[in-house]
Design a protein around this motif. Structure first.
Motif, PDB file in Angstrom:
ATOM      1  N   TRP A 114       0.820  -1.200   0.000  1.00  0.00           N
ATOM      2  CA  TRP A 114       0.000   0.000   0.000  1.00  0.00           C
ATOM      3  C   TRP A 114       0.859   1.258   0.000  1.00  0.00           C
ATOM      4  CZ3 TRP A 114       0.862   3.197   4.132  1.00  0.00           C
ATOM      5  CH2 TRP A 114       1.418   2.629   5.276  1.00  0.00           C
ATOM      6  N   ARG A 115       0.284   2.286  -0.577  1.00  0.00           N
ATOM      7  CA  ARG A 115       0.924   3.602  -0.616  1.00  0.00           C
ATOM      8  C   ARG A 115      -0.184   4.643  -0.532  1.00  0.00           C
ATOM      9  NH1 ARG A 115       2.254   7.741  -4.183  1.00  0.00           N
ATOM     10  NH2 ARG A 115       4.338   8.661  -3.910  1.00  0.00           N
ATOM     11  N   VAL A 116      -0.149   5.464   0.499  1.00  0.00           N
ATOM     12  CA  VAL A 116      -1.157   6.508   0.657  1.00  0.00           C
ATOM     13  C   VAL A 116      -0.468   7.853   0.816  1.00  0.00           C
ATOM     14  CG1 VAL A 116      -2.717   4.871   1.780  1.00  0.00           C
ATOM     15  CG2 VAL A 116      -1.304   6.382   3.181  1.00  0.00           C
ATOM     16  N   VAL A 117      -1.210   8.889   0.529  1.00  0.00           N
ATOM     17  CA  VAL A 117      -0.712  10.240   0.727  1.00  0.00           C
ATOM     18  C   VAL A 117      -1.222  10.731   2.076  1.00  0.00           C
ATOM     19  CG1 VAL A 117      -0.667  12.603  -0.134  1.00  0.00           C
ATOM     20  CG2 VAL A 117      -0.657  10.684  -1.735  1.00  0.00           C
ATOM     21  N   SER A 118      -0.296  10.978   2.980  1.00  0.00           N
ATOM     22  CA  SER A 118      -0.631  11.404   4.335  1.00  0.00           C
ATOM     23  C   SER A 118      -1.409  12.713   4.318  1.00  0.00           C
ATOM     24  CB  SER A 118       0.670  11.561   5.138  1.00  0.00           C
ATOM     25  OG  SER A 118       0.425  11.987   6.445  1.00  0.00           O
ATOM     26  N   SER A 119      -2.137  12.981   5.380  1.00  0.00           N
ATOM     27  CA  SER A 119      -2.935  14.210   5.455  1.00  0.00           C
ATOM     28  C   SER A 119      -2.072  15.461   5.392  1.00  0.00           C
ATOM     29  CB  SER A 119      -3.768  14.216   6.748  1.00  0.00           C
ATOM     30  OG  SER A 119      -2.930  14.126   7.885  1.00  0.00           O
ATOM     31  N   ASP A 120      -0.759  15.317   5.658  1.00  0.00           N
ATOM     32  CA  ASP A 120       0.138  16.463   5.541  1.00  0.00           C
ATOM     33  C   ASP A 120       0.719  16.589   4.133  1.00  0.00           C
ATOM     34  OD1 ASP A 120       1.930  14.405   5.409  1.00  0.00           O
ATOM     35  OD2 ASP A 120       3.118  14.997   7.152  1.00  0.00           O
ATOM     36  N   GLY A 121       0.275  15.708   3.215  1.00  0.00           N
ATOM     37  CA  GLY A 121       0.704  15.807   1.821  1.00  0.00           C
ATOM     38  C   GLY A 121       1.885  14.944   1.458  1.00  0.00           C
ATOM     39  N   HIS A 122       2.458  14.204   2.419  1.00  0.00           N
ATOM     40  CA  HIS A 122       3.618  13.374   2.138  1.00  0.00           C
ATOM     41  C   HIS A 122       3.198  11.915   2.009  1.00  0.00           C
ATOM     42  CE1 HIS A 122       5.472  16.985   3.829  1.00  0.00           C
ATOM     43  NE2 HIS A 122       6.543  16.651   3.144  1.00  0.00           N
ATOM     44  N   PRO A 123       3.739  11.180   1.021  1.00  0.00           N
ATOM     45  CA  PRO A 123       3.382   9.768   0.851  1.00  0.00           C
ATOM     46  C   PRO A 123       4.041   8.869   1.888  1.00  0.00           C
ATOM     47  CG  PRO A 123       5.028  10.397  -0.773  1.00  0.00           C
ATOM     48  CD  PRO A 123       4.640  11.659  -0.053  1.00  0.00           C
ATOM     49  N   ILE A 124       3.322   7.869   2.339  1.00  0.00           N
ATOM     50  CA  ILE A 124       3.865   6.830   3.204  1.00  0.00           C
ATOM     51  C   ILE A 124       3.457   5.500   2.599  1.00  0.00           C
ATOM     52  CG2 ILE A 124       3.924   8.206   5.323  1.00  0.00           C
ATOM     53  CD1 ILE A 124       1.246   7.008   6.106  1.00  0.00           C
ATOM     54  N   GLU A 125       4.191   4.446   2.896  1.00  0.00           N
ATOM     55  CA  GLU A 125       3.919   3.156   2.278  1.00  0.00           C
ATOM     56  C   GLU A 125       4.305   2.027   3.207  1.00  0.00           C
ATOM     57  OE1 GLU A 125       8.076   2.945  -0.285  1.00  0.00           O
ATOM     58  OE2 GLU A 125       6.196   3.475  -1.291  1.00  0.00           O
ATOM     59  N   GLY A 126       3.839   0.834   2.889  1.00  0.00           N
ATOM     60  CA  GLY A 126       4.145  -0.325   3.710  1.00  0.00           C
ATOM     61  C   GLY A 126       3.613  -1.602   3.071  1.00  0.00           C
ATOM     62  N   THR A 127       3.819  -2.726   3.771  1.00  0.00           N
ATOM     63  CA  THR A 127       3.439  -4.033   3.279  1.00  0.00           C
ATOM     64  C   THR A 127       2.949  -4.901   4.433  1.00  0.00           C
ATOM     65  OG1 THR A 127       5.088  -3.941   1.495  1.00  0.00           O
ATOM     66  CG2 THR A 127       4.260  -6.114   2.085  1.00  0.00           C
ATOM     67  N   PHE A 128       1.939  -5.718   4.187  1.00  0.00           N
ATOM     68  CA  PHE A 128       1.562  -6.745   5.155  1.00  0.00           C
ATOM     69  C   PHE A 128       1.030  -7.955   4.399  1.00  0.00           C
ATOM     70  CE2 PHE A 128      -2.407  -4.419   4.611  1.00  0.00           C
ATOM     71  CZ  PHE A 128      -3.395  -5.401   4.663  1.00  0.00           C
ATOM     72  N   VAL A 129       0.953  -9.095   5.081  1.00  0.00           N
ATOM     73  CA  VAL A 129       0.528 -10.343   4.440  1.00  0.00           C
ATOM     74  C   VAL A 129      -0.627 -10.955   5.214  1.00  0.00           C
ATOM     75  CG1 VAL A 129       2.823 -10.806   3.492  1.00  0.00           C
ATOM     76  CG2 VAL A 129       2.226 -11.689   5.748  1.00  0.00           C
ATOM     77  N   PHE A 130      -1.432 -11.736   4.507  1.00  0.00           N
ATOM     78  CA  PHE A 130      -2.496 -12.505   5.132  1.00  0.00           C
ATOM     79  C   PHE A 130      -2.805 -13.706   4.245  1.00  0.00           C
ATOM     80  CE2 PHE A 130      -4.851 -10.034   2.065  1.00  0.00           C
ATOM     81  CZ  PHE A 130      -5.907 -10.851   1.686  1.00  0.00           C
ATOM     82  N   SER A 131      -3.568 -14.634   4.785  1.00  0.00           N
ATOM     83  CA  SER A 131      -3.955 -15.822   4.024  1.00  0.00           C
ATOM     84  C   SER A 131      -5.451 -16.042   4.158  1.00  0.00           C
ATOM     85  CB  SER A 131      -3.201 -17.060   4.540  1.00  0.00           C
ATOM     86  OG  SER A 131      -1.806 -16.908   4.385  1.00  0.00           O
ATOM     87  N   ALA A 132      -6.023 -16.676   3.145  1.00  0.00           N
ATOM     88  CA  ALA A 132      -7.445 -17.012   3.150  1.00  0.00           C
ATOM     89  C   ALA A 132      -7.593 -18.486   2.807  1.00  0.00           C
ATOM     90  CB  ALA A 132      -8.202 -16.155   2.151  1.00  0.00           C
ATOM     91  N   ALA A 133      -8.375 -19.199   3.616  1.00  0.00           N
ATOM     92  CA  ALA A 133      -8.580 -20.626   3.378  1.00  0.00           C
ATOM     93  C   ALA A 133      -9.447 -20.869   2.156  1.00  0.00           C
ATOM     94  CB  ALA A 133      -9.201 -21.271   4.613  1.00  0.00           C
ATOM     95  N   ALA A 134     -10.352 -19.917   1.864  1.00  0.00           N
ATOM     96  CA  ALA A 134     -11.240 -20.072   0.719  1.00  0.00           C
ATOM     97  C   ALA A 134     -11.448 -18.733   0.044  1.00  0.00           C
ATOM     98  CB  ALA A 134     -12.592 -20.654   1.168  1.00  0.00           C
ATOM     99  N   GLY A 135     -11.754 -18.776  -1.252  1.00  0.00           N
ATOM    100  CA  GLY A 135     -11.996 -17.554  -1.992  1.00  0.00           C
ATOM    101  C   GLY A 135     -13.424 -17.084  -1.833  1.00  0.00           C
ATOM    102  N   GLY A 136     -13.796 -16.085  -2.606  1.00  0.00           N
ATOM    103  CA  GLY A 136     -15.154 -15.550  -2.521  1.00  0.00           C
ATOM    104  C   GLY A 136     -15.192 -14.312  -1.653  1.00  0.00           C
ATOM    105  N   ALA A 137     -16.376 -13.748  -1.520  1.00  0.00           N
ATOM    106  CA  ALA A 137     -16.550 -12.520  -0.743  1.00  0.00           C
ATOM    107  C   ALA A 137     -17.133 -12.853   0.612  1.00  0.00           C
ATOM    108  CB  ALA A 137     -17.466 -11.543  -1.477  1.00  0.00           C
ATOM    109  N   GLY A 138     -16.347 -12.642   1.669  1.00  0.00           N
ATOM    110  CA  GLY A 138     -16.825 -12.887   3.020  1.00  0.00           C
ATOM    111  C   GLY A 138     -17.204 -11.600   3.706  1.00  0.00           C
ATOM    112  N   ALA A 139     -17.754 -11.713   4.902  1.00  0.00           N
ATOM    113  CA  ALA A 139     -18.124 -10.531   5.683  1.00  0.00           C
ATOM    114  C   ALA A 139     -16.879  -9.838   6.200  1.00  0.00           C
ATOM    115  CB  ALA A 139     -19.036 -10.933   6.833  1.00  0.00           C
ATOM    116  N   THR A 140     -16.954  -8.504   6.280  1.00  0.00           N
ATOM    117  CA  THR A 140     -15.839  -7.711   6.788  1.00  0.00           C
ATOM    118  C   THR A 140     -15.882  -7.682   8.302  1.00  0.00           C
ATOM    119  OG1 THR A 140     -15.870  -6.331   4.835  1.00  0.00           O
ATOM    120  CG2 THR A 140     -14.731  -5.458   6.749  1.00  0.00           C
TER     121      THR A 140
END
Length: 200
Positions: A114-140
């Motif tokens: 991900w890369r977002v533009v901070s509320s002060d106008g400067h970009p910040i970025e990062g990475t994270f990982v996750f896994s899903a046992a099954a595909g499809g659209a689940g509840a948030t």
């Protein structure tokens, strides 16, 4: 008559003004830099970093301490082969960034860049990982705080790459400037004192 004594007296009277000017100059430079360095931070994600969910959610969510700007904000959701399964544009509601997934996204391990533009106008970025046992659209589900134990420390936001001024060199420059002013005061004082002794 401009005697050495009068010069020393005038120099000593001017010393506080010179120091005040140096301090004011330093504060003028440092305060905007300190404010600019206070970028927004990632406070949570859904799914959480290192988490395994039963079913893929409809969207990946990132929560920040302030509302980021829409321009320049990007979220890529890549599988092990590097394919991006993000669908459509990023949505921002309050301080939450949401990136929808393609309906046919399969289960598996995903890396979110991900890369977002901070509320002060400067970009910040990062990475994270996750896994899903099954595909499809689940509840948030609720956001998972980043303070919880995570399998991948890369989830923490990286330093902004916008070219913001580093604070340490500015402080060093201010210290050097202050030292030069003090050295000038001492040098002029000693020179006047030497001339005074020479005229006696």
């Amino acid at each position: 008559m401009d005697s050495p004594k009068h010069r020393r007296s005038g120099l000593l009277r001017a010393a506080p003004r010179l120091l005040t000017f140096a301090l004011a100059l330093g504060l003028t430079v440092l305060l905007p830099v300190s404010a600019a360095s206070a970028h927004d931070v990632l406070t949570g994600t859904q799914p959480g970093n290192g988490q395994t969910v039963k079913v893929l959610p409809k969207a990946i969510e990132l929560s920040f301490n302030n509302m980021p700007l829409a321009i320049g904000t990007e979220v890529a959701i890549e599988d092990a082969a590097g394919k991006n399964w993000a669908s459509g544009e990023v949505k921002i509601v309050d301080n939450v960034v949401s990136q929808p997934l393609l309906p046919a996204t399969p289960g598996g391990k995903y890396t979110v860049n991900w890369r977002v533009v901070s509320s002060d106008g400067h970009p910040i970025e990062g990475t994270f990982v996750f896994s899903a046992a099954a595909g499809g659209a689940g509840a948030t589900s609720a956001l998972t705080p980043e303070s919880e134990p995570a399998a991948d420390s890369s989830a923490a936001p990286q330093s902004p790459t916008s070219g913001a001024f580093p604070v340490s060199p500015i402080i060093g420059s201010f210290v050097v400037l202050l030292a030069l002013v003090l050295a000038l005061i001492v040098a002029r004082y000693l020179r006047g004192r030497k001339q005074s002794h020479g005229s006696e």
